[in-house]
Design an enzyme around this catalytic site. Structure first.
Site, PDB file in Angstrom:
ATOM      1  N   SER A 156       0.927  -1.185  -0.059  1.00  0.00           N
ATOM      2  CA  SER A 156       0.029   0.154  -0.027  1.00  0.00           C
ATOM      3  C   SER A 156       0.876   1.361  -0.103  1.00  0.00           C
ATOM      4  CB  SER A 156      -1.027   0.107   1.409  1.00  0.00           C
ATOM      5  OG  SER A 156      -1.362   1.141   1.231  1.00  0.00           O
ATOM      6  N   TYR A 169      -2.259  -1.965  10.214  1.00  0.00           N
ATOM      7  CA  TYR A 169      -2.192  -1.780   8.944  1.00  0.00           C
ATOM      8  C   TYR A 169      -0.719  -1.257   8.513  1.00  0.00           C
ATOM      9  CZ  TYR A 169      -4.103  -1.671   4.078  1.00  0.00           C
ATOM     10  OH  TYR A 169      -4.228  -1.821   2.800  1.00  0.00           O
TER      11      TYR A 169
HETATM   12  N1  LIG Z   1      -8.832  -0.523  -1.003  1.00  0.00           N
HETATM   13  C1  LIG Z   1      -7.683   0.199  -0.811  1.00  0.00           C
HETATM   14  O1  LIG Z   1      -7.963   1.416  -0.635  1.00  0.00           O
HETATM   15  C2  LIG Z   1      -6.343  -0.623  -0.864  1.00  0.00           C
HETATM   16  C3  LIG Z   1      -5.321   0.538  -0.918  1.00  0.00           C
HETATM   17  C4  LIG Z   1      -3.904  -0.231  -0.729  1.00  0.00           C
HETATM   18  C5  LIG Z   1      -3.897  -1.450  -0.627  1.00  0.00           C
HETATM   19  N2  LIG Z   1      -4.858  -2.319  -0.503  1.00  0.00           N
HETATM   20  C6  LIG Z   1      -4.763  -3.659  -0.281  1.00  0.00           C
HETATM   21  O2  LIG Z   1      -5.356  -4.290  -1.572  1.00  0.00           O
HETATM   22  C7  LIG Z   1      -5.583  -5.854  -1.206  1.00  0.00           C
HETATM   23  C8  LIG Z   1      -7.040  -6.056  -1.729  1.00  0.00           C
HETATM   24  O3  LIG Z   1      -8.069  -5.179  -0.963  1.00  0.00           O
HETATM   25  P1  LIG Z   1      -9.314  -4.664  -1.704  1.00  0.00           P
HETATM   26  O4  LIG Z   1      -9.334  -3.207  -1.772  1.00  0.00           O
HETATM   27  O5  LIG Z   1      -9.672  -5.530  -2.887  1.00  0.00           O
HETATM   28  O6  LIG Z   1     -10.288  -5.052  -0.579  1.00  0.00           O
HETATM   29  P2  LIG Z   1     -11.612  -6.267  -0.450  1.00  0.00           P
HETATM   30  O7  LIG Z   1     -12.038  -6.291   0.839  1.00  0.00           O
HETATM   31  O8  LIG Z   1     -12.624  -6.063  -1.420  1.00  0.00           O
HETATM   32  O9  LIG Z   1     -10.947  -7.562  -0.834  1.00  0.00           O
HETATM   33  C9  LIG Z   1     -10.159  -8.371  -0.143  1.00  0.00           C
HETATM   34  C10 LIG Z   1     -10.286  -9.729  -0.312  1.00  0.00           C
HETATM   35  O10 LIG Z   1      -9.486 -10.449   0.251  1.00  0.00           O
HETATM   36  C11 LIG Z   1     -10.339 -11.609   1.161  1.00  0.00           C
HETATM   37  N3  LIG Z   1      -9.385 -11.955   2.476  1.00  0.00           N
HETATM   38  C12 LIG Z   1      -9.319 -11.114   3.531  1.00  0.00           C
HETATM   39  N4  LIG Z   1      -8.871 -11.785   4.454  1.00  0.00           N
HETATM   40  C13 LIG Z   1      -8.489 -13.246   3.920  1.00  0.00           C
HETATM   41  C14 LIG Z   1      -7.799 -14.254   4.351  1.00  0.00           C
HETATM   42  N5  LIG Z   1      -7.483 -14.337   5.833  1.00  0.00           N
HETATM   43  N6  LIG Z   1      -7.624 -15.185   3.696  1.00  0.00           N
HETATM   44  C15 LIG Z   1      -8.036 -15.346   2.471  1.00  0.00           C
HETATM   45  N7  LIG Z   1      -8.532 -14.047   1.795  1.00  0.00           N
HETATM   46  C16 LIG Z   1      -8.877 -13.174   2.596  1.00  0.00           C
HETATM   47  C17 LIG Z   1     -11.737 -10.906   1.456  1.00  0.00           C
HETATM   48  O11 LIG Z   1     -12.504 -11.990   1.682  1.00  0.00           O
HETATM   49  C18 LIG Z   1     -11.801 -10.107   0.065  1.00  0.00           C
HETATM   50  O12 LIG Z   1     -12.444 -10.850  -0.803  1.00  0.00           O
HETATM   51  C19 LIG Z   1      -5.369  -5.874   0.475  1.00  0.00           C
HETATM   52  O13 LIG Z   1      -4.311  -6.366   0.578  1.00  0.00           O
HETATM   53  C20 LIG Z   1      -5.570  -4.465   0.666  1.00  0.00           C
HETATM   54  O14 LIG Z   1      -4.788  -4.331   2.098  1.00  0.00           O
HETATM   55  C21 LIG Z   1      -6.041  -1.729  -0.458  1.00  0.00           C
END
Ligand SMILES: NC(=O)c1ccc[n+]([C@@H]2O[C@H](COP(=O)([O-])OP(=O)(O)OC[C@H]3O[C@@H](n4cnc5c(N)ncnc54)[C@H](O)[C@@H]3O)[C@@H](O)[C@H]2O)c1
Length: 277
Positions: A156, A169
């Site tokens: 991130s 986080y």
């Molecule tokens: N959305 C943002 O603004 C953002 C920004 C930077 C980084 N991220 C990172 O991007 C990645 C994807 O996030 P997103 O935005 O798609 O969010 P999201 O919540 O839509 O998707 C995350 C997915 O991961 C799955 N998940 C969570 N814990 C899990 C586990 N223990 N085992 C298996 N699956 C699991 C969830 O069920 C979900 O489907 C994450 O690592 C998040 O930290 C997100």
């Protein structure tokens, strides 16, 4: 020939959000997909996680893009469940060429010293240790394949700089960059490249939830997305409140392809200028 024709990509957190978008994009690029998700809610996370129906929908979208998709329910905290998903990948496709380690959670904290131990530990268990366990489960199969490979681990902008409101986080996302840099050293002799992607805020249920809005507007009792938007926009140099998942998928599509054959060990911001701000 599509640029990922003949490749197999193992993608975690694939039920929805960025993981689903990565699965569809890599399928459009020619890869077959192993889509993995916990498909259950997790304690301490203040919004619902992906579901089995959503994971099945990801598989349909991959198939609509003309590729095959195997799905596995696995919690990245469990080496046993990850091992079963890897076995499924080998039985179905015979190999794994690409790992997109994307699954993750978010929760907030008013400050570091008020955060409770369970919320800290669950975050580290998934967003840091879970990423290591995913790598540990998948890498031996990639090495055995003997044809190199590519790994991305999702960090991130908060893996590159800090803000207030989510120390656990921030710590986990900084930690995975150390994991990426170490793996890049260890796997270079096998021609397996390892990079981190560092997105700014992306339009997914991780952001579009009440707990996140409260982080940006602690002065309001029940803030809405509209209330949080100015704060979200202010994170970035460019005028955008939240990027779409496809922006991150485009970067991953490049990083795992031969176009990036000499790119390894980097932490790539996809961030509308957030880290430069
Ligand atoms: N959305 C943002 O603004 C953002 C920004 C930077 C980084 N991220 C990172 O991007 C990645 C994807 O996030 P997103 O935005 O798609 O969010 P999201 O919540 O839509 O998707 C995350 C997915 O991961 C799955 N998940 C969570 N814990 C899990 C586990 N223990 N085992 C298996 N699956 C699991 C969830 O069920 C979900 O489907 C994450 O690592 C998040 O930290 C997100």
């Amino acid at each position: 020939m599509s640029k990922l024709e003949g490749k197999v990509a193992f993608i975690t957190g694939a039920a929805r959000g960025q993981g689903r978008s990565h699965a569809v994009r890599l399928a459009e690029d020619g890869a077959d997909i192993v889509a993995v998700d916990v498909c259950a809610d997790v304690e301490t996370v203040p919004y619902p996680l992906g579901t089995a129906d959503e994971l099945a929908e990801t598989a349909k979208l991959v198939e609509a893009a003309g590729r095959r998709c195997a799905t596995a329910t696995a919690d990245i905290r469990s080496l046993e469940q990850l091992g079963a998903a890897v076995d499924l990948a080998k039985e179905t496709f015979g190999q794994i060429d690409i790992l997109v380690s994307n699954a993750g959670i978010w929760s907030g904290s008013s400050d570091s010293w008020s955060l409770d131990e369970e919320t800290w530990q669950t975050m580290i268990d998934i967003n840091l240790t879970g990423q290591w366990k995913t790598a540990k489960a998948v890498i031996p199969t990639m090495i055995e394949g003997g044809t190199g490979g590519a790994i991305t681990i999702t960090s991130s902008t908060i893996g590159l700089k800090a803000t207030t409101g989510n120390v656990h986080y921030t710590s986990a996302k900084h930690g995975v960059i150390g994991l990426v840099r170490t793996l890049a050293h260890e796997l270079a002799p096998h021609n397996i490249r390892v990079n981190a992607v560092c997105p700014t805020t992306v339009n997914s249920p991780m952001i579009t939830n009440d707990a996140l809005y409260s982080l940006f507007r602690p002065d309001l009792e029940s803030p809405s997305l509209a209330d949080a938007e100015p704060g979200l926009n202010d994170l970035n140099l460019l005028d955008v409140t939240m990027m779409e998942p496809a922006e991150v998928s485009a970067a991953i599509s490049w990083l795992v392809s031969d176009d990036a054959r000499y790119v390894t060990g980097i932490a790539l911001p996809i961030d509308a200028g957030s880290t430069a701000k």
